[in-house]
Design an enzyme around this catalytic site. Sequence first.
Site, PDB file in Angstrom:
ATOM      1  N   CYS A  91       1.000  -1.396  -0.031  1.00  0.00           N
ATOM      2  CA  CYS A  91       0.087   0.063   0.165  1.00  0.00           C
ATOM      3  C   CYS A  91       0.892   1.298   0.029  1.00  0.00           C
ATOM      4  CB  CYS A  91      -0.987   0.051   1.218  1.00  0.00           C
ATOM      5  SG  CYS A  91      -0.263  -0.498   2.728  1.00  0.00           S
ATOM      6  N   GLY A  92       2.005   1.252  -0.810  1.00  0.00           N
ATOM      7  CA  GLY A  92       2.850   2.348  -0.943  1.00  0.00           C
ATOM      8  C   GLY A  92       3.503   2.874   0.567  1.00  0.00           C
TER       9      GLY A  92
END
Length: 294
Positions: A91-92
């Site tokens: 998720c970055g």
Amino acid sequence: MPSLKDLKNRISSVKSTRKITSAMKMVAASKLRRAQEHAEAARPYAERMARMLASLSANLTITDTTPRLIAGTGKEEVVLLVVVTSDRGLCGGFNGYIVREARRKIRELEAEGKQVKLLCVGRKGRDLLRRDHGSKIVKSFDDIGRKRIGFADADNITGMIVDMFNAGEFDVCRIIYNRFKSAIAQIVTVKQLVPVALDKSESANENAPQAVYEFEPDEETILEQLLPRNLAMQIYGALLESSAGEQGARMTAMDNATRNAGDMITKLTLNYNRSRQAYITKELIEIISGAEAV
């Protein structure tokens, strides 16, 4: 230089990865819509409850009978930080931003001579903070809202915080989480939970009409019942905001990964075609040279 077979295998591998990232993007987009609706629906309730508490406590005088959740302990020697992250990755920088802010807060508080304790909500935050601050972690909660975040999850966390506070294990509690703004932006937020930080800006306005309250049985008893519920609501709102932010960050990260995979497939296909053409040209030259020699 890689062979044609190596390039073909690499292209096939990247195509498989692109299928996975594309599917994860669609799943995250579907979950984001529901998570965003839940987070936005919880905001008015939490804001209204905070306003009500501010109005109730506007003229409150701190005495020995005042609930400790609002009066505090009178000191700030031990600070409990509730760090809210996700249980899954991909998720970055969603979890990295929270952990970075938590580490900054720890350094800042320790520089002031205060003791720091950590309560981790989410496996990623616990694993990252355990490397440098493992001794400070008093408890961690995993798989919160694995299927859907419920108020019972926030109530369990609230119960532990209240028990620790009543046992005198900390003086101040703050929560660090990502507040959802949009699918591509989350705001790292630090909010004080204990003692309850009340916004009395409306009550401080002399021109604003002042409400008149009658308390039954009394003000302290009403606040004693409302304060734990408000604490649970603030934590519940933070969990919903974090969940929506996580899905938005994952959707954005998987979209970028899918685009990068497409670019890589284009480059690898170009290299494959060039290598194949060079290999064919080389064979033709060898055949023609052999025919001329005969």
